[in-house]
Design a protein around this motif. Sequence first.
Motif, PDB file in Angstrom:
ATOM      1  N   LYS A 171     -19.905 -50.771  -1.531  1.00 44.06           N
ATOM      2  CA  LYS A 171     -18.842 -50.585  -2.525  1.00 44.06           C
ATOM      3  C   LYS A 171     -17.699 -49.749  -1.949  1.00 44.06           C
ATOM      4  N   ILE A 172     -18.051 -48.669  -1.255  1.00 43.53           N
ATOM      5  CA  ILE A 172     -17.055 -47.759  -0.702  1.00 43.53           C
ATOM      6  C   ILE A 172     -17.526 -47.278   0.670  1.00 43.53           C
ATOM      7  N   SER A 173     -16.585 -47.140   1.588  1.00 44.61           N
ATOM      8  CA  SER A 173     -16.869 -46.513   2.888  1.00 44.61           C
ATOM      9  C   SER A 173     -15.943 -45.311   3.016  1.00 44.61           C
ATOM     10  N   SER A 174     -16.477 -44.120   2.744  1.00 42.95           N
ATOM     11  CA  SER A 174     -15.650 -42.912   2.694  1.00 42.95           C
ATOM     12  C   SER A 174     -15.785 -42.064   3.951  1.00 42.95           C
ATOM     13  N   ASN A 175     -14.732 -41.305   4.206  1.00 45.08           N
ATOM     14  CA  ASN A 175     -14.720 -40.358   5.316  1.00 45.08           C
ATOM     15  C   ASN A 175     -14.291 -39.003   4.759  1.00 45.08           C
ATOM     16  N   ILE A 176     -15.123 -37.974   4.982  1.00 46.40           N
ATOM     17  CA  ILE A 176     -14.815 -36.638   4.489  1.00 46.40           C
ATOM     18  C   ILE A 176     -14.678 -35.691   5.677  1.00 46.40           C
ATOM     19  N   ILE A 228     -10.727 -30.451   4.328  1.00 45.00           N
ATOM     20  CA  ILE A 228      -9.446 -31.073   4.669  1.00 45.00           C
ATOM     21  C   ILE A 228      -9.108 -32.196   3.699  1.00 45.00           C
ATOM     22  N   GLY A 229     -10.037 -33.116   3.500  1.00 40.62           N
ATOM     23  CA  GLY A 229      -9.768 -34.210   2.577  1.00 40.62           C
ATOM     24  C   GLY A 229     -10.814 -35.299   2.662  1.00 40.62           C
ATOM     25  N   VAL A 230     -10.785 -36.199   1.699  1.00 41.62           N
ATOM     26  CA  VAL A 230     -11.680 -37.361   1.700  1.00 41.62           C
ATOM     27  C   VAL A 230     -10.863 -38.607   1.393  1.00 41.62           C
ATOM     28  N   SER A 231     -11.024 -39.618   2.219  1.00 48.23           N
ATOM     29  CA  SER A 231     -10.320 -40.888   2.020  1.00 48.23           C
ATOM     30  C   SER A 231     -11.323 -42.022   2.197  1.00 48.23           C
ATOM     31  N   ASP A 232     -10.913 -43.217   1.830  1.00 49.86           N
ATOM     32  CA  ASP A 232     -11.780 -44.390   1.992  1.00 49.86           C
ATOM     33  C   ASP A 232     -11.359 -45.169   3.228  1.00 49.86           C
ATOM     34  N   GLY A 254     -15.481 -35.146  10.963  1.00 52.81           N
ATOM     35  CA  GLY A 254     -15.329 -36.177   9.945  1.00 52.81           C
ATOM     36  C   GLY A 254     -16.647 -36.909   9.796  1.00 52.81           C
ATOM     37  N   ILE A 255     -17.166 -36.977   8.586  1.00 47.71           N
ATOM     38  CA  ILE A 255     -18.463 -37.618   8.344  1.00 47.71           C
ATOM     39  C   ILE A 255     -18.224 -38.892   7.543  1.00 47.71           C
ATOM     40  N   ASP A 256     -18.772 -40.009   8.045  1.00 47.58           N
ATOM     41  CA  ASP A 256     -18.602 -41.303   7.385  1.00 47.58           C
ATOM     42  C   ASP A 256     -19.785 -41.596   6.474  1.00 47.58           C
ATOM     43  N   TYR A 257     -19.475 -42.115   5.302  1.00 46.73           N
ATOM     44  CA  TYR A 257     -20.511 -42.477   4.331  1.00 46.73           C
ATOM     45  C   TYR A 257     -20.304 -43.902   3.845  1.00 46.73           C
ATOM     46  N   LEU A 258     -21.404 -44.532   3.466  1.00 48.94           N
ATOM     47  CA  LEU A 258     -21.358 -45.812   2.772  1.00 48.94           C
ATOM     48  C   LEU A 258     -21.987 -45.622   1.399  1.00 48.94           C
ATOM     49  N   VAL A 259     -21.321 -46.116   0.371  1.00 53.28           N
ATOM     50  CA  VAL A 259     -21.872 -46.108  -0.986  1.00 53.28           C
ATOM     51  C   VAL A 259     -22.051 -47.564  -1.399  1.00 53.28           C
ATOM     52  N   THR A 294     -23.426 -42.715   7.896  1.00 56.13           N
ATOM     53  CA  THR A 294     -23.545 -43.587   9.076  1.00 56.13           C
ATOM     54  C   THR A 294     -23.289 -42.859  10.389  1.00 56.13           C
ATOM     55  N   GLU A 295     -22.379 -41.868  10.379  1.00 55.23           N
ATOM     56  CA  GLU A 295     -22.123 -41.110  11.610  1.00 55.23           C
ATOM     57  C   GLU A 295     -21.280 -39.879  11.312  1.00 55.23           C
ATOM     58  N   ALA A 296     -21.315 -38.949  12.250  1.00 51.63           N
ATOM     59  CA  ALA A 296     -20.462 -37.752  12.167  1.00 51.63           C
ATOM     60  C   ALA A 296     -19.618 -37.698  13.434  1.00 51.63           C
ATOM     61  N   ASN A 297     -18.303 -37.688  13.267  1.00 51.69           N
ATOM     62  CA  ASN A 297     -17.383 -37.600  14.399  1.00 51.69           C
ATOM     63  C   ASN A 297     -16.907 -36.157  14.528  1.00 51.69           C
ATOM     64  N   VAL A 298     -17.478 -35.455  15.499  1.00 54.12           N
ATOM     65  CA  VAL A 298     -17.143 -34.039  15.687  1.00 54.12           C
ATOM     66  C   VAL A 298     -15.923 -33.963  16.600  1.00 54.12           C
ATOM     67  N   ARG A 299     -14.780 -34.362  16.035  1.00 56.20           N
ATOM     68  CA  ARG A 299     -13.524 -34.482  16.798  1.00 56.20           C
ATOM     69  C   ARG A 299     -12.426 -34.867  15.824  1.00 56.20           C
ATOM     70  N   LEU A 300     -11.225 -35.062  16.345  1.00 56.67           N
ATOM     71  CA  LEU A 300     -10.145 -35.633  15.537  1.00 56.67           C
ATOM     72  C   LEU A 300     -10.539 -37.040  15.101  1.00 56.67           C
ATOM     73  N   ASN A 301     -10.348 -37.355  13.842  1.00 58.71           N
ATOM     74  CA  ASN A 301     -10.638 -38.681  13.323  1.00 58.71           C
ATOM     75  C   ASN A 301      -9.351 -39.496  13.224  1.00 58.71           C
ATOM     76  N   GLY A 302      -9.494 -40.787  13.016  1.00 60.80           N
ATOM     77  CA  GLY A 302      -8.317 -41.646  12.929  1.00 60.80           C
ATOM     78  C   GLY A 302      -7.360 -41.242  11.825  1.00 60.80           C
ATOM     79  N   SER A 303      -7.897 -40.715  10.718  1.00 62.00           N
ATOM     80  CA  SER A 303      -7.048 -40.352   9.580  1.00 62.00           C
ATOM     81  C   SER A 303      -6.669 -38.874   9.565  1.00 62.00           C
ATOM     82  N   THR A 304      -7.161 -38.087  10.521  1.00 64.78           N
ATOM     83  CA  THR A 304      -6.844 -36.647  10.539  1.00 64.78           C
ATOM     84  C   THR A 304      -5.346 -36.415  10.613  1.00 64.78           C
ATOM     85  N   PHE A 305      -4.674 -37.192  11.448  1.00 65.94           N
ATOM     86  CA  PHE A 305      -3.235 -37.012  11.647  1.00 65.94           C
ATOM     87  C   PHE A 305      -2.459 -37.228  10.352  1.00 65.94           C
TER      88      PHE A 305
END
Length: 213
Positions: A31-36, A48-52, A102-107, A116-127
């Motif tokens: 239903k949703i793939s979120s990144n927090i 920082i924020g949460v987006s889909d 940035g931690i990725d989730y699937l709902v 699904t994974e944790a990106n311990v770095r700059l993420n694509g949406s961080t900028f």
Amino acid sequence: IKTEKDLEKRFKKDFFKQKQFLLEGLIEKIKISSNIQYWIGPKKIDFIGVSDQLLGKDCVSYVGNIFPSQINQMPYIRKKIENLSLKFCNYLQEQKCYGLIGIDYLVTKDDKIYSTEANVRLNGSTFAYFIIDNLFKNSKGIFWKVINLQRSSLPFKTLFNHFSKFFIKKKGGFGIFPLDIELLDSTGEGEFIIIAQSFSELDKLNNKIKILN
């Protein structure tokens, strides 16, 4: 693959030369793939924020992000994701692992949550978060979308001249903001942030630039 017998046959046919491989289960009915995202410091953890995340036609490939997240309309899901995320952030902090995560989730459609994974770095949406913080005094009432543009080749000057009235030219303005255009001239690949005051305005701007894909 649905049975162990089928799995064994497939291994013998396609993987018999492999010494190692990774086997993952398929999560269906997403239903949703979120990144927090958080910033972990020695003494505090800042949200920082949460987006889909936007996924491609294969439902796997990352093609961008959209903000605000749909989980804001689901308090139970959001609270659970925040609690899971902070547990992991606290663990990293205890290990003295500081910086951005940035931690990725699937709902799923039945409200099951998977990390699904944790990106311990700059993420694509961080900028996008940092740029919008600089463009606006606060992010309330701001809707944005990070998109990938892919063509054979497209000089930025041509793109800018064609869509000049839609590009952001001052702080507090809404429209299109070039995020990563390094390869635009040579390969036609570029990333842009679309910023608007509503999802409907976001869609209108998205349709303007989407014709180039």
